[in-house]
Design an enzyme around this catalytic site. Structure first.
Site, PDB file in Angstrom:
ATOM      1  N   CYS A  27     -74.867  -9.186 -21.662  1.00 46.65           N
ATOM      2  CA  CYS A  27     -75.986  -8.533 -20.972  1.00 46.65           C
ATOM      3  C   CYS A  27     -76.851  -9.520 -20.210  1.00 46.65           C
ATOM      4  O   CYS A  27     -78.018  -9.759 -20.570  1.00 46.65           O
ATOM      5  CB  CYS A  27     -76.827  -7.767 -21.988  1.00 46.65           C
ATOM      6  SG  CYS A  27     -75.822  -6.619 -22.909  1.00 46.65           S
ATOM      7  N   GLU A  28     -76.285 -10.154 -19.218  1.00 43.45           N
ATOM      8  CA  GLU A  28     -76.992 -11.088 -18.336  1.00 43.45           C
ATOM      9  C   GLU A  28     -76.346 -10.970 -16.968  1.00 43.45           C
ATOM     10  O   GLU A  28     -75.114 -10.959 -16.870  1.00 43.45           O
ATOM     11  CB  GLU A  28     -76.772 -12.547 -18.793  1.00 43.45           C
ATOM     12  CG  GLU A  28     -77.246 -12.895 -20.159  1.00 43.45           C
ATOM     13  CD  GLU A  28     -78.670 -13.425 -20.181  1.00 43.45           C
ATOM     14  OE1 GLU A  28     -79.219 -13.748 -19.106  1.00 43.45           O
ATOM     15  OE2 GLU A  28     -79.217 -13.505 -21.286  1.00 43.45           O
ATOM     16  N   TYR A  72     -73.938 -24.060 -14.399  1.00 44.87           N
ATOM     17  CA  TYR A  72     -73.925 -25.004 -13.273  1.00 44.87           C
ATOM     18  C   TYR A  72     -73.532 -24.344 -11.948  1.00 44.87           C
ATOM     19  O   TYR A  72     -73.235 -25.065 -10.994  1.00 44.87           O
ATOM     20  CB  TYR A  72     -72.865 -26.102 -13.500  1.00 44.87           C
ATOM     21  CG  TYR A  72     -72.875 -26.804 -14.812  1.00 44.87           C
ATOM     22  CD1 TYR A  72     -74.039 -27.372 -15.336  1.00 44.87           C
ATOM     23  CD2 TYR A  72     -71.691 -26.958 -15.533  1.00 44.87           C
ATOM     24  CE1 TYR A  72     -74.008 -28.064 -16.536  1.00 44.87           C
ATOM     25  CE2 TYR A  72     -71.657 -27.649 -16.732  1.00 44.87           C
ATOM     26  CZ  TYR A  72     -72.819 -28.198 -17.230  1.00 44.87           C
ATOM     27  OH  TYR A  72     -72.781 -28.885 -18.411  1.00 44.87           O
ATOM     28  N   GLY A  78     -63.676 -37.509 -19.725  1.00 46.62           N
ATOM     29  CA  GLY A  78     -63.458 -36.283 -20.505  1.00 46.62           C
ATOM     30  C   GLY A  78     -62.781 -35.247 -19.629  1.00 46.62           C
ATOM     31  O   GLY A  78     -61.625 -34.872 -19.829  1.00 46.62           O
TER      32      GLY A  78
END
Ligand SMILES: Cc1ncc(COP(=O)(O)O)c(C=O)c1O
Length: 421
Positions: A349-350, A323, A282
């Protein structure tokens, strides 16, 4: 091709402008807005052909892993090359069929296939189910009985090898949810032999994604090939060995071996055995052929750090947050002056909403940045967190940019929701 950008070989800087296969990225941003995923058709084709050609005279089928980038225009490009497809859901099957993919070249992976998905795949006449448990095998047998047609199957073996990749994309370890151990696999082939509704087509294995080392393939193949040999001695006539996908690509922190080296190791391990080799790449097909184009909204400085706040965020490109993946990020038009490191962050908001670091002379409102190697697991992992609409997708074909997915609208976002009565 003499690539200036390792992570995106079809990108060039010409006359101060960044172009993908001749199409200027600032024009694309202007025409379609940002954030926008941009893919190179030629890049996708080159990557697929390289993998296919690396098998030489060996009987093989390259089944593109749809999950990497599932836009139907991308699938259509690959179907025209004669690609097979590795799917993991009924939704992916519908995409492949819509794009004109040949169902006989479809393999169906995944640990949790539902009855409707199995039945749909059987009716469509897919090439093989990659079976991940005894319970799933029983379900496939039941569906085959209900529809009165035999189901082609391969058992996914879990070879218990460490693919040395991020734990979230390592799938070949014994304690993980994927596949079955070698001993259980042998028992499942006995059941397949006993059933008039099941046909053993192959042995399957997939060790993980973004695998940057060839040794785990050799290790995994040792046990899968040994299993195939034991099956052959017992008269279980399989036709193919499916070695899965996982070939690593170049990111800011990764420079894997060329894809030809992985395949040479696979071909070598299979040796003179008469099996067709199936592979399910992929990332190695779509990854380097795509990028995410984003605009700077604001520049700010907090503590000692410079931030470029951009209009793309973790909902558009999840890999860095999920990741700790590191993508190269480059300015579409370079400003003069000395460069310094900017943290490229989105509006979500992170704190994890950090797309990466870019070395820029400045980051002013409207400046365009290209996040490279974003063609795989980019849009296909995008979501609507913070009620953000998903980006548009564009394919550059022969220097021309074509919109292949409309930017989501606010109406799309709330479609299907309703108030309580
Ligand atoms: C069964 C299976 N095949 C193929 C792939 C594709 O892997 P890659 O994109 O790393 O080639 C995956 C990815 O998770 C997978 O789970």
């Amino acid at each position: 091709m003499n690539a200036e950008f390792n992570a995106c070989p079809r990108l060039r800087r010409e006359g101060g402008r960044l172009r993908l296969d001749g199409a200027a990225l600032d024009d694309i941003a202007h025409q379609f807005g940002t954030p926008v995923y941009v893919y190179s058709r030629a890049g996708i084709e080159d990557n697929w052909r390289r993998i296919d050609a690396a098998f030489g005279a060996r009987d093989r089928l390259v089944c593109y892993a749809v999950k990497a980038c599932s836009n139907i225009a991308v699938l259509d490009v690959l179907a025209r090359l004669g690609s097979g497809f590795d799917i993991v859901s009924g939704g992916e099957l519908e995409r492949v069929l819509k794009a004109g993919g040949d169902p006989a070249k479809v393999v169906f992976s995944g640990v949790g296939k539902q009855m409707w998905e199995i039945e749909r795949a059987l009716r469509a006449g897919i090439g093989c189910f990659n079976v991940e448990s005894a319970a799933e095998l029983a379900q496939i047998e039941q569906a085959a009985g209900d529809l009165n047609r035999a189901a082609p199957v391969a058992v996914r073996v879990n070879p218990d090898v460490d693919a040395n990749t991020h734990p979230y994309i390592a799938t070949g370890l014994r304690d993980g949810k994927f596949g079955v151990g070698i001993d259980e696999a042998e028992a499942l082939y006995d059941e397949i032999q006993r059933s008039p509704l099941l046909e053993a087509r192959g042995v399957d294995c997939h060790i993980g994604s973004q695998v940057t080392d060839i040794a785990p393939y050799r290790e995994a193949l040792q046990s899968t090939v040994a299993l195939a040999d034991r099956l052959a001695r017992r008269g279980v006539g399989i036709e193919h060995l499916d070695i899965g996908g996982g070939f690593g690509i170049a990111y800011a922190d990764a420079g894997p071996p060329p894809v030809e080296d992985y395949i040479a190791a696979v071909v070598d391990a299979v040796g003179a055995r008469p099996y067709r080799i199936i592979t399910e790449p992929g990332r190695a097909v779509a990854g380097s052929a795509g990028l995410l184009l984003t605009s700077v909204l604001h520049r700010k400085r907090n503590g000692g750090a410079d931030f470029a706040v951009v209009d793309a965020a973790m909902n558009d490109l999840l890999r860095p947050a999920l990741y700790q993946a590191r993508h190269d990020i480059v300015a579409v038009r370079r400003r003069g002056g000395e460069t310094r490191a900017f943290n490229v962050v989105g509006p979500v908001c992170e704190s994890g909403d950090t797309l990466g670091r870019a070395h820029l002379a400045d980051a002013r409102r409207g400046d365009l940045l290209a996040i490279l190697s974003a063609g795989a697991y980019g849009f296909s992992m995008a979501g609507n967190y913070n009620s953000r609409t998903r980006p548009a997708e564009v394919i550059v074909d022969g220097g021309e940019a074509h919109l292949v997915r409309l930017r989501e609208s606010i109406q799309d976002l709330i479609e299907g929701e309703c108030l309580l009565p």
